[in-house]
Design a protein around this motif. Structure first.
Motif, short mmCIF file in Angstrom:
data_model
loop_
_atom_site.label_atom_id
_atom_site.label_comp_id
_atom_site.label_asym_id
_atom_site.label_seq_id
_atom_site.Cartn_x
_atom_site.Cartn_y
_atom_site.Cartn_z
N ARG A 144 0.84 -1.22 0.00
CA ARG A 144 0.00 0.00 0.00
C ARG A 144 0.87 1.25 0.00
O ARG A 144 0.56 2.22 -0.70
CB ARG A 144 -0.94 -0.01 1.22
CG ARG A 144 -2.09 -1.00 1.12
CD ARG A 144 -3.13 -0.75 2.19
NE ARG A 144 -2.60 -0.99 3.54
CZ ARG A 144 -2.65 -2.17 4.17
NH1 ARG A 144 -3.20 -3.21 3.56
NH2 ARG A 144 -2.17 -2.31 5.38
N TYR A 145 1.94 1.24 0.78
CA TYR A 145 2.80 2.43 0.86
C TYR A 145 3.47 2.71 -0.48
O TYR A 145 3.47 3.86 -0.95
CB TYR A 145 3.85 2.24 1.96
CG TYR A 145 4.73 3.45 2.14
CD1 TYR A 145 4.24 4.60 2.75
CD2 TYR A 145 6.05 3.46 1.70
CE1 TYR A 145 5.03 5.73 2.91
CE2 TYR A 145 6.86 4.57 1.86
CZ TYR A 145 6.34 5.71 2.47
OH TYR A 145 7.14 6.83 2.62
N THR A 196 12.17 -1.82 3.69
CA THR A 196 11.95 -0.72 4.62
C THR A 196 11.38 0.48 3.86
O THR A 196 11.45 0.54 2.63
CB THR A 196 13.26 -0.31 5.29
OG1 THR A 196 14.15 0.22 4.28
CG2 THR A 196 13.92 -1.50 5.98
N LYS A 197 10.83 1.42 4.61
CA LYS A 197 10.34 2.65 3.96
C LYS A 197 11.47 3.39 3.27
O LYS A 197 11.27 4.01 2.22
CB LYS A 197 9.64 3.54 4.99
CG LYS A 197 8.23 3.07 5.33
CD LYS A 197 7.45 4.14 6.10
CE LYS A 197 6.01 3.71 6.29
NZ LYS A 197 5.21 4.73 7.02
N GLU A 198 12.65 3.34 3.88
CA GLU A 198 13.79 4.02 3.27
C GLU A 198 14.13 3.39 1.91
O GLU A 198 14.45 4.10 0.95
CB GLU A 198 15.01 3.93 4.21
CG GLU A 198 14.89 4.75 5.48
CD GLU A 198 13.95 4.15 6.52
OE1 GLU A 198 13.52 4.88 7.43
OE2 GLU A 198 13.64 2.93 6.41
N GLU A 199 14.08 2.07 1.83
CA GLU A 199 14.35 1.39 0.56
C GLU A 199 13.27 1.71 -0.47
O GLU A 199 13.57 1.90 -1.65
CB GLU A 199 14.46 -0.11 0.78
CG GLU A 199 15.71 -0.52 1.55
CD GLU A 199 15.72 -1.98 1.95
OE1 GLU A 199 16.81 -2.53 2.15
OE2 GLU A 199 14.61 -2.57 2.07
N ILE A 200 12.03 1.77 -0.02
CA ILE A 200 10.94 2.13 -0.93
C ILE A 200 11.12 3.55 -1.44
O ILE A 200 10.93 3.83 -2.64
CB ILE A 200 9.58 1.94 -0.23
CG1 ILE A 200 9.32 0.45 0.02
CG2 ILE A 200 8.45 2.56 -1.05
CD1 ILE A 200 8.10 0.16 0.86
N GLU A 201 11.50 4.47 -0.56
CA GLU A 201 11.74 5.84 -0.98
C GLU A 201 12.91 5.92 -1.96
O GLU A 201 12.90 6.72 -2.91
CB GLU A 201 12.00 6.73 0.23
CG GLU A 201 10.79 6.97 1.11
CD GLU A 201 9.68 7.72 0.39
OE1 GLU A 201 9.96 8.42 -0.61
OE2 GLU A 201 8.52 7.59 0.82
N VAL A 232 11.71 8.39 -10.37
CA VAL A 232 11.42 9.77 -10.78
C VAL A 232 12.59 10.34 -11.57
O VAL A 232 12.42 10.95 -12.63
CB VAL A 232 11.10 10.64 -9.55
CG1 VAL A 232 11.05 12.12 -9.93
CG2 VAL A 232 9.78 10.22 -8.91
N ALA A 233 13.81 10.13 -11.06
CA ALA A 233 14.99 10.65 -11.74
C ALA A 233 15.16 10.04 -13.13
O ALA A 233 15.50 10.73 -14.10
CB ALA A 233 16.23 10.39 -10.89
N THR A 234 14.87 8.75 -13.23
CA THR A 234 15.01 8.07 -14.52
C THR A 234 13.95 8.54 -15.50
O THR A 234 14.23 8.77 -16.69
CB THR A 234 14.92 6.54 -14.32
OG1 THR A 234 15.96 6.13 -13.41
CG2 THR A 234 15.09 5.80 -15.63
N ARG A 235 12.73 8.71 -15.02
CA ARG A 235 11.67 9.22 -15.90
C ARG A 235 12.00 10.62 -16.37
O ARG A 235 11.82 10.94 -17.56
CB ARG A 235 10.32 9.22 -15.16
CG ARG A 235 9.16 9.72 -16.01
CD ARG A 235 7.88 9.80 -15.20
NE ARG A 235 8.01 10.68 -14.04
CZ ARG A 235 7.08 10.81 -13.09
NH1 ARG A 235 5.97 10.10 -13.15
NH2 ARG A 235 7.27 11.63 -12.08
N LEU A 284 3.99 5.92 -5.47
CA LEU A 284 4.04 5.97 -6.93
C LEU A 284 2.92 6.84 -7.48
O LEU A 284 3.13 7.62 -8.43
CB LEU A 284 3.95 4.55 -7.51
CG LEU A 284 5.18 3.66 -7.28
CD1 LEU A 284 4.87 2.22 -7.69
CD2 LEU A 284 6.39 4.18 -8.07
N ALA A 285 1.74 6.73 -6.89
CA ALA A 285 0.61 7.56 -7.35
C ALA A 285 0.91 9.04 -7.11
O ALA A 285 0.58 9.89 -7.96
CB ALA A 285 -0.67 7.14 -6.63
N GLU A 286 1.51 9.37 -5.98
CA GLU A 286 1.86 10.76 -5.69
C GLU A 286 2.83 11.33 -6.71
O GLU A 286 2.83 12.54 -6.98
CB GLU A 286 2.47 10.86 -4.28
CG GLU A 286 1.47 10.64 -3.16
CD GLU A 286 2.15 10.51 -1.81
OE1 GLU A 286 3.36 10.79 -1.74
OE2 GLU A 286 1.48 10.13 -0.83
#
Length: 426
Positions: free
Chosen positions: A336-337, A401-406, A413-416, A342-344
């Motif tokens: 979910r996180y 972890t959240k850090e890994e997800i971030e 984002v950088a690649t896009r 990704l949606a944001e």
């Protein structure tokens, strides 16, 4: 072989071949991999593994596999129906039956063979029996986006070995639109005949789209066809959906018994390569008589039984899942996180599970996107362009972890931003 050589040469020239990597070591979600094309080795953050609960390196599971080797050796050296059945097989079958709420289970060495074995057993039965004549045709309806193991089994169901070596009635196959219960209902109404044996087959969680089959609505339709069989492939559902990871029935607050009470025969295929830190598969049913047919199907009797260390690892994994439902909770929270983040960032992530397909703008080659994530950001995802519509396929697990997800989201984002320059009309 000339055709093969020419085709593969054109395949390479077209850039359609997948990038290949060899893994040298794993530590949690960090893997040391080597590019087979360049020989380059690097440590990367893994977002493409199917080890959804992070159990592959769990000490108790590794020790169970080691203990099984010490007791039985590395192989059973026979099929189950001859001399290849061991006590661990019985324990694993009992564990799966309890986990899936279906009292009888048969093991296979992988999902492809389980599906083929089931088609042989259900459609063609086994050897001729004096005084018994099989005369009823079978109608199989399959979701158009089902996994390849289902597709391969059902499209050949009319010509499997049971038909080759003896007479059995015709098997008719029809596909229905993806997760479209109205189309399923229409196809049943159009093609089902009064004496047909009906089977509907669906992924529970679809491996390339990350969405969930509409089980309650499917049951509503099938209750109009008493005795019909509903087979759910829970490869990506086991350990991933439902409050305790028991799969699609638990996800919808149901039990297989409620299907049985409606006159439907529920079958569940469980696989061990995602949630159970192993390899192999199983078919579970409340019908005891199905098991001996599965046991003598060509894909059982013509091959080796599930190896001792694989059996032990799967057995201990399921016990771990039952005793630690917080692993499932963590997996679902991570899914979910990541989806919300990704949606944001305006990525189009389809589905609703820990299998997260991201649809890129058509101008972006997912293979190029995936390479850039790996080479510049050391993030490993699966670019898909040859077995489904182009996308990135991301799998989040309970250890992330959240850090890994971030870190993943920032890299995407950088690649896009680097690869995609949208045209702005005046």
């Amino acid at each position: 072989m000339q055709v093969v050589k020419e085709y593969v040469q054109r395949w390479y020239e077209s850039g359609l071949d997948p990038d290949e990597y060899i893994c040298h070591q794993k530590r949690g979600n960090v893997a040391e991999i080597e590019s087979t094309a360049t020989g380059k080795r690097q440590n990367v953050l893994n977002f493409c593994s199917n080890d959804v609960l992070g159990l592959v390196q769990e000490e108790a599971i590794k020790q169970a596999a080691i203990d099984a080797i010490l007791q039985y050796g590395t192989s059973n050296s026979s099929c189950s129906v001859l001399s290849g059945r061991i006590e661990l097989h019985r324990q694993l079958e009992d564990e799966i039956s309890e986990f899936k709420h279906l009292s009888h289970t048969q093991l296979f060495i992988n999902a492809w063979m389980a599906m083929q074995g089931l088609m042989d057993a259900f459609c063609h039965l086994a050897i001729p029996i004096p005084g018994f004549r099989h005369t009823r045709e079978t109608l199989i309806l399959t979701d158009v986006l089902n996994h390849g193991c289902i597709v391969s089994a059902v499209v050949n169901a009319d010509t499997r070995s049971g038909k080759v070596f003896g007479h059995s009635p015709r098997v008719r196959i029809k596909a229905y639109r993806h997760c479209d219960v109205q189309d399923l209902s229409r196809k049943l109404h159009r093609y089902a005949r009064p004496d047909d044996r009906i089977m509907v087959v669906s992924d529970a969680v679809f491996s390339m789209d990350g969405d969930i089959a509409p089980l309650p609505d499917m049951l509503e339709v099938l209750q109009n066809y008493p005795g019909s069989v509903l087979l759910m492939d829970e490869a990506h559902a086991s350990g991933a959906i439902g409050a305790t990871g028991r799969g699609i029935y638990e996800h919808f607050g149901l039990l297989p018994q409620q299907a049985i009470e409606r006159g439907i025969v529920p079958l569940i295929m469980t696989t061990f390569s995602k949630f159970a830190a192993s390899a192999g598969a199983a078919i579970s049913s409340h019908v005891a008589e199905l098991i001996p047919l599965l046991n003598v199907s060509p894909t059982s009797i013509g091959t080796i039984s599930l190896a001792p260390p694989l059996t032990a690892a799967a057995l201990e994994s399921i016990r771990q899942v039952r005793h630690h439902p917080e692993l499932v909770t963590k997996l679902q929270e991570n899914a979910r996180y990541l989806r919300s983040r990704l949606a944001e960032k305006d990525f189009v992530a389809i589905g609703e599970t820990n299998v997260i397909p991201v649809i890129l703008p058509p101008e972006i080659n997912p293979k190029v996107f995936g390479r850039h994530l790996l080479d510049k950001h050391r993030i490993w995802v699966s670019p898909i362009w040859f077995i489904a519509k182009p996308r990135l396929r991301i799998t989040v697990n309970a250890l992330h972890t959240k850090e890994e997800i971030e870190q993943l989201v920032a890299a995407m984002v950088a690649t896009r931003d680097l690869l995609y320059k949208p045209m702005i009309s005046a």
